[in-house]
Design an enzyme around this catalytic site. Structure first.
Site, PDB file in Angstrom:
ATOM      1  N   ASN A 106       0.804  -1.223   0.000  1.00 20.69           N
ATOM      2  CA  ASN A 106       0.000   0.000   0.000  1.00 20.69           C
ATOM      3  C   ASN A 106       0.843   1.281   0.000  1.00 20.69           C
ATOM      4  O   ASN A 106       0.368   2.325  -0.430  1.00 20.69           O
ATOM      5  CB  ASN A 106      -0.911  -0.052   1.252  1.00 20.69           C
ATOM      6  CG  ASN A 106      -1.552   1.273   1.555  1.00 20.69           C
ATOM      7  OD1 ASN A 106      -2.510   1.675   0.909  1.00 20.69           O
ATOM      8  ND2 ASN A 106      -1.015   1.994   2.548  1.00 20.69           N
ATOM      9  N   SER A 160      -4.787   2.161  -8.560  1.00 17.64           N
ATOM     10  CA  SER A 160      -5.510   3.433  -8.637  1.00 17.64           C
ATOM     11  C   SER A 160      -6.257   3.503  -9.965  1.00 17.64           C
ATOM     12  O   SER A 160      -5.871   2.820 -10.933  1.00 17.64           O
ATOM     13  CB  SER A 160      -4.474   4.555  -8.571  1.00 17.64           C
ATOM     14  OG  SER A 160      -4.981   5.748  -9.101  1.00 17.64           O
ATOM     15  N   TYR A 173       3.128   7.338 -12.315  1.00 13.84           N
ATOM     16  CA  TYR A 173       2.211   6.665 -11.374  1.00 13.84           C
ATOM     17  C   TYR A 173       1.272   5.727 -12.140  1.00 13.84           C
ATOM     18  O   TYR A 173       1.005   4.601 -11.699  1.00 13.84           O
ATOM     19  CB  TYR A 173       1.438   7.765 -10.652  1.00 13.84           C
ATOM     20  CG  TYR A 173       0.508   7.346  -9.546  1.00 13.84           C
ATOM     21  CD1 TYR A 173       0.995   6.878  -8.326  1.00 13.84           C
ATOM     22  CD2 TYR A 173      -0.880   7.480  -9.683  1.00 13.84           C
ATOM     23  CE1 TYR A 173       0.130   6.544  -7.287  1.00 13.84           C
ATOM     24  CE2 TYR A 173      -1.748   7.151  -8.657  1.00 13.84           C
ATOM     25  CZ  TYR A 173      -1.233   6.679  -7.458  1.00 13.84           C
ATOM     26  OH  TYR A 173      -2.098   6.360  -6.437  1.00 13.84           O
ATOM     27  N   ALA A 174       0.794   6.170 -13.292  1.00 14.82           N
ATOM     28  CA  ALA A 174      -0.131   5.334 -14.083  1.00 14.82           C
ATOM     29  C   ALA A 174       0.561   4.052 -14.533  1.00 14.82           C
ATOM     30  O   ALA A 174      -0.010   2.960 -14.457  1.00 14.82           O
ATOM     31  CB  ALA A 174      -0.638   6.118 -15.295  1.00 14.82           C
ATOM     32  N   LYS A 177       1.145   1.833 -11.368  1.00 13.86           N
ATOM     33  CA  LYS A 177      -0.099   1.271 -10.825  1.00 13.86           C
ATOM     34  C   LYS A 177      -0.740   0.275 -11.811  1.00 13.86           C
ATOM     35  O   LYS A 177      -1.461  -0.625 -11.385  1.00 13.86           O
ATOM     36  CB  LYS A 177      -1.081   2.392 -10.462  1.00 13.86           C
ATOM     37  CG  LYS A 177      -0.673   3.205  -9.224  1.00 13.86           C
ATOM     38  CD  LYS A 177      -0.523   2.345  -7.986  1.00 13.86           C
ATOM     39  CE  LYS A 177      -0.617   3.121  -6.693  1.00 13.86           C
ATOM     40  NZ  LYS A 177      -0.270   2.303  -5.504  1.00 13.86           N
ATOM     41  N   ILE A 207      -9.898   8.998  -2.583  1.00 12.72           N
ATOM     42  CA  ILE A 207     -10.053   8.695  -1.153  1.00 12.72           C
ATOM     43  C   ILE A 207      -9.441   9.853  -0.361  1.00 12.72           C
ATOM     44  O   ILE A 207      -8.350  10.330  -0.698  1.00 12.72           O
ATOM     45  CB  ILE A 207      -9.324   7.368  -0.792  1.00 12.72           C
ATOM     46  CG1 ILE A 207      -9.759   6.207  -1.718  1.00 12.72           C
ATOM     47  CG2 ILE A 207      -9.540   7.033   0.680  1.00 12.72           C
ATOM     48  CD1 ILE A 207     -11.215   5.797  -1.642  1.00 12.72           C
TER      49      ILE A 207
HETATM   50  N1  LIG Z   1      -5.838   8.679  -1.536  1.00 12.49           N
HETATM   51  C1  LIG Z   1      -6.275   8.365  -2.757  1.00 12.49           C
HETATM   52  O1  LIG Z   1      -7.180   9.000  -3.318  1.00 12.49           O
HETATM   53  C2  LIG Z   1      -5.664   7.185  -3.489  1.00 12.49           C
HETATM   54  C3  LIG Z   1      -6.236   6.838  -4.730  1.00 12.49           C
HETATM   55  C4  LIG Z   1      -5.717   5.752  -5.422  1.00 12.49           C
HETATM   56  C5  LIG Z   1      -4.660   5.026  -4.888  1.00 12.49           C
HETATM   57  N2  LIG Z   1      -4.112   5.402  -3.700  1.00 12.49           N
HETATM   58  C6  LIG Z   1      -2.984   4.616  -3.200  1.00 12.49           C
HETATM   59  O2  LIG Z   1      -3.278   4.174  -1.895  1.00 12.49           O
HETATM   60  C7  LIG Z   1      -2.048   3.976  -1.185  1.00 12.49           C
HETATM   61  C8  LIG Z   1      -2.126   4.668   0.167  1.00 12.49           C
HETATM   62  O3  LIG Z   1      -2.226   6.066  -0.035  1.00 12.49           O
HETATM   63  P1  LIG Z   1      -2.856   7.084   1.026  1.00 12.49           P
HETATM   64  O4  LIG Z   1      -3.775   7.943   0.269  1.00 12.49           O
HETATM   65  O5  LIG Z   1      -3.305   6.373   2.221  1.00 12.49           O
HETATM   66  O6  LIG Z   1      -1.547   7.978   1.327  1.00 12.49           O
HETATM   67  P2  LIG Z   1      -0.834   8.419   2.709  1.00 12.49           P
HETATM   68  O7  LIG Z   1       0.172   9.426   2.335  1.00 12.49           O
HETATM   69  O8  LIG Z   1      -1.867   8.777   3.720  1.00 12.49           O
HETATM   70  O9  LIG Z   1      -0.116   7.059   3.193  1.00 12.49           O
HETATM   71  C9  LIG Z   1       0.925   6.486   2.465  1.00 12.49           C
HETATM   72  C10 LIG Z   1       2.006   6.016   3.432  1.00 12.49           C
HETATM   73  O10 LIG Z   1       3.080   5.454   2.668  1.00 12.49           O
HETATM   74  C11 LIG Z   1       4.288   5.774   3.341  1.00 12.49           C
HETATM   75  N3  LIG Z   1       5.438   5.715   2.447  1.00 12.49           N
HETATM   76  C12 LIG Z   1       5.694   6.517   1.385  1.00 12.49           C
HETATM   77  N4  LIG Z   1       6.874   6.236   0.865  1.00 12.49           N
HETATM   78  C13 LIG Z   1       7.418   5.221   1.604  1.00 12.49           C
HETATM   79  C14 LIG Z   1       8.641   4.505   1.570  1.00 12.49           C
HETATM   80  N5  LIG Z   1       9.603   4.788   0.670  1.00 12.49           N
HETATM   81  N6  LIG Z   1       8.860   3.524   2.474  1.00 12.49           N
HETATM   82  C15 LIG Z   1       7.910   3.244   3.415  1.00 12.49           C
HETATM   83  N7  LIG Z   1       6.730   3.913   3.506  1.00 12.49           N
HETATM   84  C16 LIG Z   1       6.498   4.892   2.616  1.00 12.49           C
HETATM   85  C17 LIG Z   1       4.049   7.194   3.837  1.00 12.49           C
HETATM   86  O11 LIG Z   1       4.953   7.545   4.892  1.00 12.49           O
HETATM   87  C18 LIG Z   1       2.596   7.138   4.286  1.00 12.49           C
HETATM   88  O12 LIG Z   1       2.468   6.850   5.664  1.00 12.49           O
HETATM   89  C19 LIG Z   1      -0.933   4.492  -2.098  1.00 12.49           C
HETATM   90  O13 LIG Z   1      -0.352   3.411  -2.797  1.00 12.49           O
HETATM   91  C20 LIG Z   1      -1.694   5.380  -3.076  1.00 12.49           C
HETATM   92  O14 LIG Z   1      -1.021   5.520  -4.294  1.00 12.49           O
HETATM   93  C21 LIG Z   1      -4.595   6.446  -2.980  1.00 12.49           C
END
Ligand SMILES: NC(=O)c1ccc[n+]([C@@H]2O[C@H](COP(=O)([O-])OP(=O)(O)OC[C@H]3O[C@@H](n4cnc5c(N)ncnc54)[C@H](O)[C@@H]3O)[C@@H](O)[C@H]2O)c1
Length: 287
Positions: A106, A160, A173-174, A177, A207
């Protein structure tokens, strides 16, 4: 609730929770969707390993779970560092009495630019974190998944709508993912027949986390000393005006708890015949 429904909900069949006795590594679990996934998994009886680069937040999440009667271990580190991936699997196996049942890949962030302005560093970092890291973590944990002990094994890779449909400004990113969709299907085909491992992708739409909050809120990550601002500029959000969320049939973003609930649903035995799929958790966007 009828008796059958109660069974389906796990209250009779799974008195200790839907994930009772299972050991789950959740990357990026210090906040957002990952932290909620850890909380929900622990509520269902899983031992959760909180993996994140943010050590103090990772410890906070683990402490909160423990104070609520759950089982959690924070293993902080940078997933872009190969030696951390080894440590993570080793500590998870120790915590899990030599078993790991679930990996949720994640962790991540976005580092956007239009194609003609995207740097190699932006490209390489995002491809590494969202595609190569999940592969390396799964490869490292292979000995705990290629087993025949009759217990469930599950891999969930987070994608995503950008990976499934593309998104302007997010070529890196695209691609990354989209990559995990192919990786997931490959795991389902390699490890399903002999070991019963399930592997699924969950692709989120919008989200509410710091990734989609106003950029002006100031959240950032650091990549080799370079600050990368997170979020969406307020101006861009305001420009959408009354059309904001118009492309989402439910007309609203999802919460981190709703996103994490979908991860729990796929990890749970209620989804025991679902593998190799890409589940869209988007409020109906991009149907
Ligand atoms: N929020 C959205 O709308 C959304 C939409 C589609 C996909 N996503 C995906 O969901 C996942 C979670 O995202 P989120 O929105 O909860 O983001 P967030 O920023 O709240 O949480 C992501 C976490 O990943 C950790 N992280 C980042 N780089 C890291 C690394 N190198 N090593 C260890 N940890 C690391 C960060 O410290 C953070 O705590 C991601 O993969 C994101 O791409 C999110």
């Amino acid at each position: 609730m009828s008796e059958r429904l109660a069974q389906i909900a796990g209250h009779l069949n799974y008195p200790q929770g839907l994930l009772s006795g299972q050991v789950a590594i959740i990357t990026g679990a210090a906040q957002g969707i990952g932290a909620e996934t850890a909380r929900l998994f622990a509520n269902e009886g899983a031992k959760v390993i909180i993996s994140d680069i943010d050590a103090s937040q990772a410890q906070n999440v683990a402490s909160l779970i423990i104070s609520n009667g759950g089982q959690a271990l924070a293993v902080p580190g940078d997933l872009l560092d190969d030696s951390y991936i080894k440590t993570l699997v080793q500590k998870a196996a120790e915590f899990g009495n030599n078993k790991i049942h679930i990996i949720v890949n994640n962790a991540g962030f976005t580092w956007d630019a239009v194609i003609h302005k995207m740097t190699d560093k932006q490209w390489d970092t995002i491809i590494s974190l969202h595609s190569t890291v999940p592969f390396k973590l799964i490869r490292e944990a292979a000995p705990y998944f290629r087993v025949k002990d009759g217990e469930p094994r599950n891999i969930i890779n987070i994608s995503s709508t950008s990976g499934v449909h593309g998104n302007a400004g997010q070529a890196n990113y695209a691609l990354a993912k989209a990559g995990v969709v192919g990786l997931t299907k490959t795991i389902a085909k390699e490890w399903g027949p002999s070991f019963g491992v399930r592997a699924n992708t969950i692709a989120f739409g919008h989200i509410e986390t710091r990734l989609t909050a106003n950029k002006e809120a100031g959240a950032f990550v650091e990549v080799n000393g370079e600050k990368v601002a997170l979020g969406i500029p307020e101006k861009q959000k305001k420009a959408a005006g009354p059309l904001a969320y118009f492309d989402i049939p439910l007309r609203r973003p999802g919460t981190a708890t709703e996103a994490a609930s979908a991860v729990l649903a796929i990890a749970s035995p209620l989804s025991s015949y679902i593998t190799g799929q890409t589940i869209m958790v988007t409020g109906g966007r991009n149907m």
